[in-house]
Design an enzyme around this catalytic site. Sequence first.
Site, short mmCIF file in Angstrom:
data_model
loop_
_atom_site.label_atom_id
_atom_site.label_comp_id
_atom_site.label_asym_id
_atom_site.label_seq_id
_atom_site.Cartn_x
_atom_site.Cartn_y
_atom_site.Cartn_z
N TYR A 28 -2.41 -8.64 10.92
CA TYR A 28 -3.51 -7.85 10.39
C TYR A 28 -4.82 -8.21 11.10
CZ TYR A 28 -0.39 -6.62 6.48
OH TYR A 28 0.66 -6.16 5.71
N LEU B 186 -1.24 3.18 -3.62
CA LEU B 186 -2.13 4.33 -3.84
C LEU B 186 -1.91 5.42 -2.80
CD1 LEU B 186 -5.43 2.48 -4.83
CD2 LEU B 186 -3.69 3.49 -6.32
N TYR C 108 3.61 -2.22 -1.21
CA TYR C 108 2.37 -1.96 -0.47
C TYR C 108 2.09 -0.47 -0.46
CZ TYR C 108 5.17 -0.98 3.84
OH TYR C 108 6.05 -0.48 4.78
#
Length: 310
Positions: free
Chosen positions: A90, A232, A229
């Site tokens: 990341y 949303l 993960y």
Amino acid sequence: MLNRRELCLGALPAVGTITAALSSTSALAAGAVSVSAGRTVKIHDNTIVPALGQGSARLGQGRHPEAAEEEALRTGLSLGMTLIDTAEIYGNGNAERLISHVIAGQRDRVFLVSKVWPNHVAGNGIERACDASLARLGTDHLDLYLLHWPSGITEFSGVVTAFENLVSAGKIRAWGVSNFKVSHMEQLFHVPHGDRCATNQILYNLGDRGMERDLLPWCEQHDMPLMAYSPLGGPDAGLLRDLALARIGAARGCSAAAVALAWTIRNGKVIAIPESGSAAHVKENAVALALTLTPEELEALDAAHPPPGR
């Protein structure tokens, strides 16, 4: 209907007092929201973690000022979202570096998760990758260390051995996997100590329910929680524009995001890790820890987003 920023204005107290986060809403005043101290999930070694944590896939990459992203993570910690997920890949380690600032001085409050990229599994690559993540995070151990993808790995005995060696060395407390299908899980569990896998982190949300066909039942059968993960709906957060979620949120005096997260963690067997670089949005997300959807609301969401096979 309250928008994302209007839902939880004002200072909110620490974990265990989520009631205060909802006390300004008409729904709570009317008794429409079932409030508890917050949902939790138990992993294989009986460790208890919050059902709602925080992701970091796009943090530390200039999308928001770093100070704002750090504030968002600290806000989540104060509201009981004490599981923080990250990975070496990341932002090429920038997410881990940012998180190191957040957890400094309060490491013992955080359940810290990171992941190793599959091209680092050869030789002693997992140990070296773990050491690098620990250095960037400014800690001497991870609570959970995951294999990020099964890509290109033909058998998992070496991975399991490397993880178990890290446990013995005290560098990690537990290990797991990410983006594994049932076939991968079956292969893993045929490896000695492969059944010590603590979780499988996968894409899962109301708009993407394919894993309910086989992976979720398999993990339930093996008493393994999943970690979701993009709960949303992914980077564009398109799920938050869903009319069914909006209707329930309007009736409850909360947002579509809170409803979507409450749906994801509804059965006590899934840990959701939404990401946000905004403290206001994190406050909104935390409401899901105290939001219990009714059977009627769950049926409405099933009708709008049918599970596999329906």
